[in-house]
Write an enzyme that holds these catalytic residues in place. Sequence first.
Site, mmCIF file in Angstrom:
data_model
loop_
_atom_site.group_PDB
_atom_site.id
_atom_site.type_symbol
_atom_site.label_atom_id
_atom_site.label_comp_id
_atom_site.label_asym_id
_atom_site.label_seq_id
_atom_site.Cartn_x
_atom_site.Cartn_y
_atom_site.Cartn_z
ATOM 1 C CB VAL A 70 -0.979 0.032 1.186
ATOM 2 C CG1 VAL A 70 -2.049 -1.026 1.038
ATOM 3 C CG2 VAL A 70 -0.234 -0.106 2.505
ATOM 4 C CG ASN A 96 -7.976 -1.953 8.935
ATOM 5 O OD1 ASN A 96 -8.117 -1.273 9.946
ATOM 6 N ND2 ASN A 96 -7.530 -3.196 8.987
ATOM 7 C CB SER A 148 -5.685 5.498 16.235
ATOM 8 O OG SER A 148 -5.335 5.366 17.607
ATOM 9 C CE1 TYR A 162 -1.285 3.588 14.543
ATOM 10 C CE2 TYR A 162 -1.978 4.554 16.623
ATOM 11 C CZ TYR A 162 -2.216 3.703 15.559
ATOM 12 O OH TYR A 162 -3.382 2.978 15.496
ATOM 13 C CB ALA A 164 2.042 12.953 13.501
ATOM 14 C CE LYS A 166 -3.623 4.755 12.341
ATOM 15 N NZ LYS A 166 -4.322 4.014 11.268
#
Length: 268
Positions: A70, A96, A148, A162, A164, A166
């Site tokens: 991805v 996801n 999240s 993570y 930043a 999200k």
Amino acid sequence: MLSLEGKIVLITGLGQTQPGGWGIGAAIAVLLARQGAKIFGGNRTIASTISTKKAIEEAGGVCDILETDVTSSKSVEALVKACMEKHGRIDILVNNVGRSEPGCPATMSEEVWDSQIEINLRSVFLTCHHVLPIMEKQGAGAVVSVASIAGLRYIGKPQVGYSATKAAIMQFMKATAVIYAPKGVRLNTVVPGLMDTPYTKSLVGRYATDGGHEEYMKMRNAQVPMGSMGDAWDVAHAALFLVSDEAKYITGQKIVVDGGITSSTGRA
């Protein structure tokens, strides 16, 4: 209610990181298939999607999986093209894919920071880049990305990359939703809180203290006002609602699925 009969779903990240429970992507894929959708999935490895594909097909559903990176535009484009060649349309896109790495700006390496951007954020951009023109041409479509609560507040561990990314996903979805609202395409975000999934168990080695797995899970449960973590199916039901026709007047929004933690002063 919430029927997806005949809908084509393109979803990324529907494998299982390890046995012993349902991951969020797998649960979403299975639930949407139960509602009548045909699933076309992209995942880093085919092997980890076997249980997902089996669950869908044993219930009479349709599920195809293509090995997909991805973070690669070429790979994502190949996934989208394969789905279109088989089904001729894409009604629903579910993003996801995500990974959490520990570190604050002073301690996180540039390489880890870059990988967090690539996996968590670039992946959402690439799928939308290749799918939104298709949905615009169709005059209809629904996109849901999984973010999240780490993008909303500090949740007890240093994971600045993570957090930043999200947070960025939520704003990316909101801004894009406004752009595509006149084109018949809706974009929304599901924001999970602390969830008990196979991936959660894999975080123990990165974030647990001397207490190990049991203490780490107990700590996470204690942070939630409802007293325990949720699971992948809690997130999947929120995603199902957002992609359904019952949510046809909802776009640019987020549903927080967190047992009340972001409404609390916190017990981190």
